[in-house]
Design a protein around this motif. Structure first.
Motif, short mmCIF file in Angstrom:
data_model
loop_
_atom_site.label_atom_id
_atom_site.label_comp_id
_atom_site.label_asym_id
_atom_site.label_seq_id
_atom_site.Cartn_x
_atom_site.Cartn_y
_atom_site.Cartn_z
N HIS A 166 0.83 -1.22 0.00
CA HIS A 166 0.00 0.00 0.00
C HIS A 166 0.85 1.25 0.00
N GLN A 167 2.10 1.12 0.43
CA GLN A 167 3.05 2.23 0.40
C GLN A 167 4.18 1.85 -0.55
N PRO A 168 4.68 2.80 -1.35
CA PRO A 168 5.83 2.45 -2.20
C PRO A 168 7.01 1.97 -1.35
N MET A 169 7.72 0.97 -1.85
CA MET A 169 8.89 0.47 -1.13
C MET A 169 10.06 1.41 -1.39
N THR A 170 10.74 1.84 -0.34
CA THR A 170 11.83 2.79 -0.52
C THR A 170 13.20 2.11 -0.47
N PHE A 171 13.21 0.82 -0.12
CA PHE A 171 14.52 0.16 -0.01
C PHE A 171 15.06 -0.30 -1.36
N LEU A 172 14.31 -0.05 -2.46
CA LEU A 172 14.72 -0.54 -3.77
C LEU A 172 15.85 0.30 -4.37
N LEU A 173 15.75 1.63 -4.16
CA LEU A 173 16.68 2.51 -4.87
C LEU A 173 17.54 3.29 -3.88
N TYR A 174 18.65 3.82 -4.39
CA TYR A 174 19.59 4.65 -3.62
C TYR A 174 20.21 3.92 -2.44
N ASN A 175 20.66 2.71 -2.66
CA ASN A 175 21.42 1.99 -1.64
C ASN A 175 22.26 0.92 -2.31
N MET A 176 22.87 0.07 -1.50
CA MET A 176 23.74 -0.97 -2.05
C MET A 176 22.97 -1.96 -2.93
N ASN A 177 21.71 -2.27 -2.53
CA ASN A 177 20.93 -3.24 -3.33
C ASN A 177 20.82 -2.82 -4.77
N SER A 178 20.48 -1.52 -4.97
CA SER A 178 20.27 -1.07 -6.34
C SER A 178 21.59 -1.06 -7.11
N VAL A 179 22.70 -0.74 -6.41
CA VAL A 179 24.00 -0.75 -7.08
C VAL A 179 24.35 -2.18 -7.49
N VAL A 180 24.12 -3.14 -6.58
CA VAL A 180 24.44 -4.55 -6.89
C VAL A 180 23.59 -5.04 -8.07
N LEU A 181 22.30 -4.74 -8.03
CA LEU A 181 21.41 -5.21 -9.10
C LEU A 181 21.82 -4.62 -10.45
N THR A 182 22.08 -3.31 -10.47
CA THR A 182 22.42 -2.64 -11.72
C THR A 182 23.75 -3.13 -12.27
N LEU A 183 24.73 -3.32 -11.39
CA LEU A 183 26.02 -3.81 -11.87
C LEU A 183 25.94 -5.27 -12.31
N ALA A 184 25.14 -6.08 -11.61
CA ALA A 184 24.96 -7.48 -12.01
C ALA A 184 24.38 -7.52 -13.42
N HIS A 185 23.49 -6.57 -13.70
CA HIS A 185 22.91 -6.47 -15.04
C HIS A 185 23.97 -6.08 -16.07
N SER A 186 24.80 -5.09 -15.71
CA SER A 186 25.81 -4.59 -16.66
C SER A 186 26.85 -5.65 -17.00
N TYR A 187 27.23 -6.47 -15.99
CA TYR A 187 28.36 -7.38 -16.21
C TYR A 187 27.94 -8.81 -16.55
N ALA A 188 26.64 -9.03 -16.75
CA ALA A 188 26.16 -10.39 -17.02
C ALA A 188 26.92 -11.10 -18.15
N PRO A 189 27.07 -10.49 -19.34
CA PRO A 189 27.76 -11.23 -20.40
C PRO A 189 29.22 -11.52 -20.07
N PHE A 190 29.87 -10.60 -19.33
CA PHE A 190 31.27 -10.83 -18.94
C PHE A 190 31.39 -12.06 -18.06
N ALA A 191 30.35 -12.35 -17.27
CA ALA A 191 30.39 -13.51 -16.40
C ALA A 191 30.03 -14.78 -17.16
N ILE A 192 29.07 -14.67 -18.08
CA ILE A 192 28.57 -15.86 -18.77
C ILE A 192 29.60 -16.41 -19.76
N LEU A 193 30.21 -15.52 -20.56
CA LEU A 193 31.04 -16.01 -21.67
C LEU A 193 32.25 -16.84 -21.24
#
Lengths: 291, 271
Positions: free
Chosen positions: A148-175
């Motif tokens: 009922h309230q927007p979740m604020t723990f999603l952005l502007y913390n370590m979680n969002s940095v980890v998620l975004t970087l995991a997305h950026s480096y996915a092919p580097f890890a897979i290949l």
């Protein structure tokens, strides 16, 4: 006769052929890196270096807790990103190597590499849109009545940095993992099962050790650049997601303090190199074998 | 066996969903008639695309980026051809070390390359920052990628073709031009496209080394500070994504054709 003469000069030919690229690399990369090392021992002046040797820059880096906090946080963040990225990437590499039919492998690899080549900045910004207060995830969950309230723990913390970087480096890890899995002789797996091992035990005792060289390569190729990333922390990290690269950028770009910026860079690179060497050494038994 | 494969397949499809999530959202917001980037959508518009054409600082940034990317694709591919030819054809002392150094930018954080070049250029060479300094930096980071692509093109070359040319009286240079170059041409085109794409997208080095001549990513980053500019950036992003996909598809086509032409077997992606 001519053949012998030709073989005799093979080393010279090879070196000559490599020289333009090698010289470029020395002039544009190696020499500037040596310059950074020199700067780190010189006296700071605004936007310029005063050529008086000093150890003050390192004293400052070692005594000011901000650098240790940021470096420590960068290392923890990079280690988390690496663990998440490599662990989620492994099943994909396994899937493409062992389950996808040979003629479709290239297509899958192509699909995985495409997002990596599309505008990095805009991709990172879009994670902000997805994770934000009025973002896609919050709107969707509120629309479904789950929250009922927007979740604020999603952005502007370590979680969002980890998620975004995991997305950026996915092919580097897979290949690299994919390449290591492709090299595994399939008859070894059959032999394992013929000798009575279960599928899971065959994986643990045959496939995994043979794939470790790829895993080690993935870990390094994700870990080292992520320690130095600053676009992602700046855009999605908030104040608690600032990393060591942000302070390097600040010293060089905003404060014009090249010596202190260099000392921070050298210290960070030194720590990263030591960790990487220890990691490779710890995994050395997996690294031998046919190239 | 069957169910196990299916489990992996579902995971792989979810993973692709994760990889493509940001790219899928891009056109949705680019055509949404609202300055706020959030759901629910308001209505369809093409005004953000129209705003792109009239933005002079954006057009200037595009021009700068194209100058840099074209120069980088030519330089990096030239350096790549030398290195790939040297490693695949010759054995020589120090090869591993030299190649390690050349490939180092693959793992060196971009910010380290950026600060090293910034310090050396301004404090040792005393050069002014410009597009030329960006070209230096981008060529350095794009070269390892061109080498990776060109290595597979050169590796699949049949050595006997070259020896036949020597036996028929061709010189080294004419053999390279008449036999080797046509066979590796698809690899060269593929390498040029990849170097172009890398340069077009690179932000950190460009931000440090471009001085007052902003490239496209530097311009985009500066616009993130102004929320009302974001829909225009979404429109720009949509165009860039389409362009990248076209370039990569062409590059992939040439890479595979190159390997097939030289009698090899395609095995994997760009890296």
């Amino acid at each position: 006769m001519t053949k012998r003469k030709f073989l005799g000069s093979e080393a010279a030919n090879g070196l000559l052929m490599l020289s333009p690229t090698a010289i470029y690399s020395i002039v544009v990369m190696a020499a500037p890196l040596i310059a950074v090392l020199l700067f780190s021992f010189m006296t700071p002046g605004y936007l310029k270096v005063i050529w008086t040797p000093t150890l003050d820059n390192y004293a400052k880096v070692l005594s000011d807790p901000i650098y240790q906090v940021l470096l420590g946080r960068s290392l923890v963040m990079a280690a988390t990103v690496t663990a998440v990225t490599v662990l989620t990437a492994f099943p994909i590499a396994y899937f493409i190597s062992f389950i996808v039919s040979p003629e479709k492998k290239s297509l899958w690899l192509f699909l995985i590499t495409i997002p990596f080549w599309t505008s990095y900045l805009i991709r990172v910004f879009l994670w902000k849109v997805i994770l934000g207060y009025n973002g896609v995830i919050n709107e969707a969950f509120m629309g479904l009545g789950i929250i009922h309230q927007p979740m604020t723990f999603l952005l502007y913390n370590m979680n969002s940095v980890v998620l975004t970087l995991a997305h950026s480096y996915a092919p580097f890890a897979i290949l690299p993992i994919f390449v290591a899995l492709e090299k595994i002789d399939r008859s070894l797996l059959e032999a394992g099962q013929d000798l009575g091992e279960s599928r899971i035990m065959t994986f643990i005792r045959v496939t995994l050790p043979l794939a470790m060289s790829g895993v080690v390569a993935s870990v390094l190729i994700v870990f080292i650049p992520t320690v130095g990333d600053y676009v992602t922390p700046t855009l999605v990290g908030g104040s608690s997601g600032q990393m060591i690269a942000n302070v390097i950028q600040l010293q060089y770009f905003k404060l014009g303090n090249y010596p202190v910026g260099s000392a921070v860079s050298i210290a960070a690179m030194g720590v990263v190199t030591v960790i990487s060497v220890i990691f490779v050494f710890a995994n050395r038994r997996f690294m031998r074998g046919p190239q | 066996m069957k169910s196990k494969g299916n489990g992996f397949r579902i995971y792989a499809i979810l993973y692709l969903g994760f990889l493509y999530a940001p790219i899928v959202l891009l056109p949705i917001f680019a055509f949404n008639n609202s300055t706020v980037i959030s759901f629910p959508l308001v209505g369809f518009t093409t005004q953000w695309f129209q705003a792109l054409v009239t933005d002079t600082s954006l057009l200037l940034a595009v021009r700068h980026s194209l100058i840099v990317a074209v120069s980088v694709s030519i330089l990096a591919t030239t350096f790549g051809v030398f290195a790939a030819r040297a490693t695949t054809r010759y054995k020589f002392p120090g090869k591993g070390g030299l190649m390690g150094m050349i490939m180092l930018p693959l793992v060196l954080p971009d910010i380290i390359i950026a600060v090293a070049l910034l310090g050396a250029i301004t404090n040792i060479l005393g050069m002014k920052l410009s597009l030329i300094t960006v070209i230096f930096g981008h060529t350095l980071i794009a070269t390892p990628f061109t080498i990776a692509i060109l290595n597979s093109a050169f590796q699949s070359l049949d050595r006997s073709l070259e020896e036949a040319a020597y036996d028929l009286g061709e010189t080294k240079i004419s053999t390279f031009r008449l036999i080797i170059l046509p066979l590796v041409m698809p690899g060269i085109i593929s390498a040029m496209l990849i170097a172009f794409t890398i340069s077009l997208d690179e932000y950190i080095i460009a931000a440090f080394l471009s001085g007052t001549e902003a490239t496209l990513p530097v311009y985009i980053f500066s616009q993130f500070r102004f929320p009302q500019r974001v829909p225009v950036i979404m429109a720009l992003g949509t165009i860039l994504v389409c362009l990248s996909i076209v370039l990569l598809t062409v590059a992939e086509y040439f890479r595979r054709r190159g390997i097939a032409k030289a009698g090899g077997k395609s095995s994997g992606g760009f890296l």
